[in-house]
Design a protein around this motif. Structure first.
Motif, PDB file in Angstrom:
ATOM      1  N   LYS A 263       0.837  -1.199   0.000  1.00 24.74           N
ATOM      2  CA  LYS A 263       0.000   0.000   0.000  1.00 24.74           C
ATOM      3  C   LYS A 263       0.871   1.247   0.000  1.00 24.74           C
ATOM      4  CE  LYS A 263      -4.286  -1.556   2.243  1.00 24.74           C
ATOM      5  NZ  LYS A 263      -5.185  -1.355   3.412  1.00 24.74           N
ATOM      6  N   PHE A 264       1.899   1.219   0.812  1.00 27.83           N
ATOM      7  CA  PHE A 264       2.799   2.361   0.921  1.00 27.83           C
ATOM      8  C   PHE A 264       3.398   2.697  -0.441  1.00 27.83           C
ATOM      9  CE2 PHE A 264       6.872   4.359   1.600  1.00 27.83           C
ATOM     10  CZ  PHE A 264       6.660   5.237   2.644  1.00 27.83           C
ATOM     11  N   CYS A 265       3.922   1.703  -1.125  1.00 28.06           N
ATOM     12  CA  CYS A 265       4.573   1.941  -2.418  1.00 28.06           C
ATOM     13  C   CYS A 265       3.572   2.399  -3.471  1.00 28.06           C
ATOM     14  CB  CYS A 265       5.297   0.680  -2.880  1.00 28.06           C
ATOM     15  SG  CYS A 265       6.785   0.304  -1.924  1.00 28.06           S
ATOM     16  N   ARG A 266       2.366   1.879  -3.418  1.00 31.29           N
ATOM     17  CA  ARG A 266       1.349   2.305  -4.383  1.00 31.29           C
ATOM     18  C   ARG A 266       1.046   3.789  -4.235  1.00 31.29           C
ATOM     19  NH1 ARG A 266      -2.495  -0.868  -2.958  1.00 31.29           N
ATOM     20  NH2 ARG A 266      -3.959   0.596  -2.006  1.00 31.29           N
ATOM     21  N   VAL A 267       0.919   4.242  -2.995  1.00 29.39           N
ATOM     22  CA  VAL A 267       0.632   5.651  -2.721  1.00 29.39           C
ATOM     23  C   VAL A 267       1.806   6.530  -3.151  1.00 29.39           C
ATOM     24  CG1 VAL A 267       0.278   7.322  -0.868  1.00 29.39           C
ATOM     25  CG2 VAL A 267      -0.983   5.173  -0.853  1.00 29.39           C
ATOM     26  N   VAL A 268       3.014   6.095  -2.826  1.00 35.88           N
ATOM     27  CA  VAL A 268       4.200   6.879  -3.165  1.00 35.88           C
ATOM     28  C   VAL A 268       4.365   6.966  -4.679  1.00 35.88           C
ATOM     29  CG1 VAL A 268       6.732   6.898  -3.086  1.00 35.88           C
ATOM     30  CG2 VAL A 268       5.415   6.459  -1.003  1.00 35.88           C
ATOM     31  N   ASN A 269       4.206   5.846  -5.370  1.00 41.89           N
ATOM     32  CA  ASN A 269       4.369   5.848  -6.823  1.00 41.89           C
ATOM     33  C   ASN A 269       3.322   6.745  -7.481  1.00 41.89           C
ATOM     34  OD1 ASN A 269       5.681   4.695  -9.273  1.00 41.89           O
ATOM     35  ND2 ASN A 269       3.618   3.885  -9.627  1.00 41.89           N
ATOM     36  N   GLU A 270       2.101   6.707  -6.987  1.00 41.26           N
ATOM     37  CA  GLU A 270       1.052   7.584  -7.519  1.00 41.26           C
ATOM     38  C   GLU A 270       1.420   9.048  -7.322  1.00 41.26           C
ATOM     39  OE1 GLU A 270      -2.694   7.929  -5.375  1.00 41.26           O
ATOM     40  OE2 GLU A 270      -3.776   7.809  -7.257  1.00 41.26           O
ATOM     41  N   PHE A 271       1.976   9.356  -6.172  1.00 45.32           N
ATOM     42  CA  PHE A 271       2.374  10.732  -5.863  1.00 45.32           C
ATOM     43  C   PHE A 271       3.441  11.229  -6.834  1.00 45.32           C
ATOM     44  CE2 PHE A 271       5.315  13.453  -3.293  1.00 45.32           C
ATOM     45  CZ  PHE A 271       4.487  14.549  -3.130  1.00 45.32           C
ATOM     46  N   TYR A 272       4.419  10.375  -7.125  1.00 45.45           N
ATOM     47  CA  TYR A 272       5.522  10.797  -7.989  1.00 45.45           C
ATOM     48  C   TYR A 272       5.168  10.784  -9.471  1.00 45.45           C
ATOM     49  CZ  TYR A 272       8.935  11.033  -4.214  1.00 45.45           C
ATOM     50  OH  TYR A 272       9.612  11.389  -3.081  1.00 45.45           O
ATOM     51  N   THR A 273       4.122  10.069  -9.849  1.00 47.48           N
ATOM     52  CA  THR A 273       3.797   9.959 -11.269  1.00 47.48           C
ATOM     53  C   THR A 273       2.520  10.691 -11.656  1.00 47.48           C
ATOM     54  OG1 THR A 273       2.625   7.864 -10.870  1.00 47.48           O
ATOM     55  CG2 THR A 273       4.946   7.737 -11.486  1.00 47.48           C
ATOM     56  N   SER A 274       1.795  11.246 -10.677  1.00 46.92           N
ATOM     57  CA  SER A 274       0.532  11.922 -10.955  1.00 46.92           C
ATOM     58  C   SER A 274       0.570  13.349 -10.433  1.00 46.92           C
ATOM     59  CB  SER A 274      -0.642  11.181 -10.312  1.00 46.92           C
ATOM     60  OG  SER A 274      -0.682   9.841 -10.725  1.00 46.92           O
ATOM     61  N   GLU A 275      -0.302  14.165 -10.968  1.00 45.46           N
ATOM     62  CA  GLU A 275      -0.495  15.521 -10.466  1.00 45.46           C
ATOM     63  C   GLU A 275      -1.897  15.603  -9.881  1.00 45.46           C
ATOM     64  OE1 GLU A 275       1.621  17.949 -10.213  1.00 45.46           O
ATOM     65  OE2 GLU A 275       3.242  16.853 -11.182  1.00 45.46           O
ATOM     66  N   PHE A 276      -1.988  15.584  -8.557  1.00 47.25           N
ATOM     67  CA  PHE A 276      -3.288  15.690  -7.910  1.00 47.25           C
ATOM     68  C   PHE A 276      -3.815  17.118  -8.091  1.00 47.25           C
ATOM     69  CE2 PHE A 276      -1.209  12.541  -4.928  1.00 47.25           C
ATOM     70  CZ  PHE A 276      -1.805  11.445  -5.524  1.00 47.25           C
ATOM     71  N   THR A 277      -5.024  17.250  -8.569  1.00 46.17           N
ATOM     72  CA  THR A 277      -5.608  18.569  -8.768  1.00 46.17           C
ATOM     73  C   THR A 277      -6.903  18.751  -7.998  1.00 46.17           C
ATOM     74  OG1 THR A 277      -6.757  17.782 -10.755  1.00 46.17           O
ATOM     75  CG2 THR A 277      -4.611  18.824 -11.069  1.00 46.17           C
ATOM     76  N   ASP A 278      -7.454  17.655  -7.433  1.00 45.08           N
ATOM     77  CA  ASP A 278      -8.710  17.736  -6.688  1.00 45.08           C
ATOM     78  C   ASP A 278      -8.412  18.139  -5.251  1.00 45.08           C
ATOM     79  OD1 ASP A 278     -11.124  17.512  -5.488  1.00 45.08           O
ATOM     80  OD2 ASP A 278     -11.582  15.498  -6.197  1.00 45.08           O
ATOM     81  N   THR A 279      -8.475  19.439  -4.969  1.00 40.52           N
ATOM     82  CA  THR A 279      -8.110  19.935  -3.648  1.00 40.52           C
ATOM     83  C   THR A 279      -9.136  19.584  -2.584  1.00 40.52           C
ATOM     84  OG1 THR A 279      -9.163  22.062  -4.118  1.00 40.52           O
ATOM     85  CG2 THR A 279      -6.825  21.847  -4.641  1.00 40.52           C
ATOM     86  N   ASN A 280     -10.297  19.080  -2.991  1.00 43.18           N
ATOM     87  CA  ASN A 280     -11.289  18.679  -2.005  1.00 43.18           C
ATOM     88  C   ASN A 280     -10.997  17.304  -1.415  1.00 43.18           C
ATOM     89  OD1 ASN A 280     -12.925  20.998  -2.302  1.00 43.18           O
ATOM     90  ND2 ASN A 280     -13.749  20.166  -4.222  1.00 43.18           N
ATOM     91  N   LYS A 281      -9.984  16.611  -1.938  1.00 48.61           N
ATOM     92  CA  LYS A 281      -9.639  15.300  -1.429  1.00 48.61           C
ATOM     93  C   LYS A 281      -8.202  15.284  -0.964  1.00 48.61           C
ATOM     94  CE  LYS A 281     -12.999  12.736  -4.238  1.00 48.61           C
ATOM     95  NZ  LYS A 281     -13.193  11.664  -5.248  1.00 48.61           N
ATOM     96  N   THR A 282      -7.855  16.216  -0.090  1.00 47.09           N
ATOM     97  CA  THR A 282      -6.486  16.323   0.393  1.00 47.09           C
ATOM     98  C   THR A 282      -6.206  15.314   1.497  1.00 47.09           C
ATOM     99  OG1 THR A 282      -7.093  18.043   1.984  1.00 47.09           O
ATOM    100  CG2 THR A 282      -6.320  18.740  -0.191  1.00 47.09           C
ATOM    101  N   GLU A 283      -7.230  14.649   2.032  1.00 47.00           N
ATOM    102  CA  GLU A 283      -7.027  13.623   3.054  1.00 47.00           C
ATOM    103  C   GLU A 283      -7.825  12.389   2.671  1.00 47.00           C
ATOM    104  OE1 GLU A 283      -7.909  12.826   7.786  1.00 47.00           O
ATOM    105  OE2 GLU A 283      -7.518  14.872   7.104  1.00 47.00           O
ATOM    106  N   VAL A 284      -7.136  11.253   2.605  1.00 48.99           N
ATOM    107  CA  VAL A 284      -7.803  10.005   2.250  1.00 48.99           C
ATOM    108  C   VAL A 284      -7.346   8.910   3.214  1.00 48.99           C
ATOM    109  CG1 VAL A 284      -8.046  10.600  -0.198  1.00 48.99           C
ATOM    110  CG2 VAL A 284      -6.007   9.376   0.577  1.00 48.99           C
ATOM    111  N   GLU A 285      -8.138   7.839   3.286  1.00 47.80           N
ATOM    112  CA  GLU A 285      -7.833   6.697   4.136  1.00 47.80           C
ATOM    113  C   GLU A 285      -7.909   5.440   3.288  1.00 47.80           C
ATOM    114  OE1 GLU A 285     -10.406   5.042   7.638  1.00 47.80           O
ATOM    115  OE2 GLU A 285      -9.161   6.665   8.469  1.00 47.80           O
TER     116      GLU A 285
END
Length: 286
Positions: A263-285
């Motif tokens: 799970k950790f690596c999936r989140v990290v890889n998404e962070f480095y390869t994507s540009e999050f633009t939906d500021t209404n979802k700044t916290e997820v579980e």
């Protein structure tokens, strides 16, 4: 793929404000995104603390990971660990010089536990060099509970037997006790003289790069008030295209990069390869 998984140690000499340090560093992978990995208290690059996540992520061919010892740990002794006032910023500046010495001017930082605090300081000090930040399990604003918890671990029996044995084997009982005593005194000093701030709100708001905060909901060593403090005080700006994301991994403990590495690596890889633009979802579980 073999070349992408390249893993080696090299020696290095650093000149930090006229003081010479000798250490080693480890380089893993050959991908275009260079990431400085920063370990926690008693961190030692030879211990390969991040092996689970580097093994997983380097196969993607996107990353080059770099680790080194902080002064007082691992091969970087002497000097012994110095916890006098200003030690966090000194460690951040040491790593900035380390990357300069490698002729790397643009890089991301990932830090766990104490290393997460240092990573945030680096991004605050040189926002023009840091591209992105990942932090997990870091202390950022300590309270009395943190002081008491740290004192509790002065008793060796408070540690899990396999962890305390590893630390004793790594640095010896005498040096372990010396470092922990210095750490406890530093915590008390910061709590009493700096309002508990490991990093101030002003310092956080100087960070001008995307930040990913990861927290394990079962972390019994670092409370969620630390990650919430950072999340609430980073300075989101549409002007600079800055985004922040807090991801809470359910039932993950302090060493989530080992126990929940997929799970950790999936989140990290998404962070480095994507540009999050939906500021209404700044916290997820997850």
């Amino acid at each position: 793929m073999e070349n992408q998984q390249m893993d080696y140690f090299k020696t290095i000499e650093l000149n930090v404000n006229g003081k010479i340090f000798h250490s080693i560093y480890r380089k893993i992978g050959t991908g275009p995104q260079i990431i400085l990995l920063i370990g926690g208290t008693y961190g030692e690059v030879k211990a390969k603390e991040f092996q689970t996540i580097t093994d997983e992520l380097v196969t993607k061919g996107l990353y080059t990971f770099i680790e080194t010892d902080l002064p007082g740990f691992g091969v970087c002794r002497p000097p012994d660990r110095d916890y006098s006032p200003g030690f966090i910023e000194r460690d951040a500046k040491y790593l900035i010089v380390f990357m300069e010495t490698l002729n790397i001017n643009k890089y991301s930082v990932m830090g766990w536990c104490y290393g997460g605090t240092v990573a945030l300081h680096i991004a605050s000090l040189v926002p023009n060099r840091v591209l992105k930040v990942v932090e997990w399990g870091a202390r950022t604003k300590i309270n009395e509970k943190d002081i008491n918890l740290t004192k509790k671990f002065t008793n060796h029996a408070a540690w899990r037997p396999e962890i305390i044995k590893t630390l004793f084997d790594r640095c010896g009982v005498e040096y372990f006790n010396k470092v922990w005593d210095g750490l406890c005194k530093a915590y008390r000093y910061i709590y009493e003289n700096n309002n508990g701030f490991f990093i101030t709100m002003d310092q956080l708001q100087r960070i001008r790069v995307p930040v990913l905060l990861i927290y394990g909901t079962a972390d019994g060593y670092v409370g969620d008030h630390h990650v919430n403090y950072v999340h609430n005080n980073l300075n989101y700006s549409n002007l600079f295209n800055i985004f922040f994301r807090l991801v809470k991994i359910v039932n993950a403990h302090h060493e989530m990069h080992k126990t929940h590495y997929e799970k950790f690596c999936r989140v990290v890889n998404e962070f480095y390869t994507s540009e999050f633009t939906d500021t209404n979802k700044t916290e997820v579980e997850i």
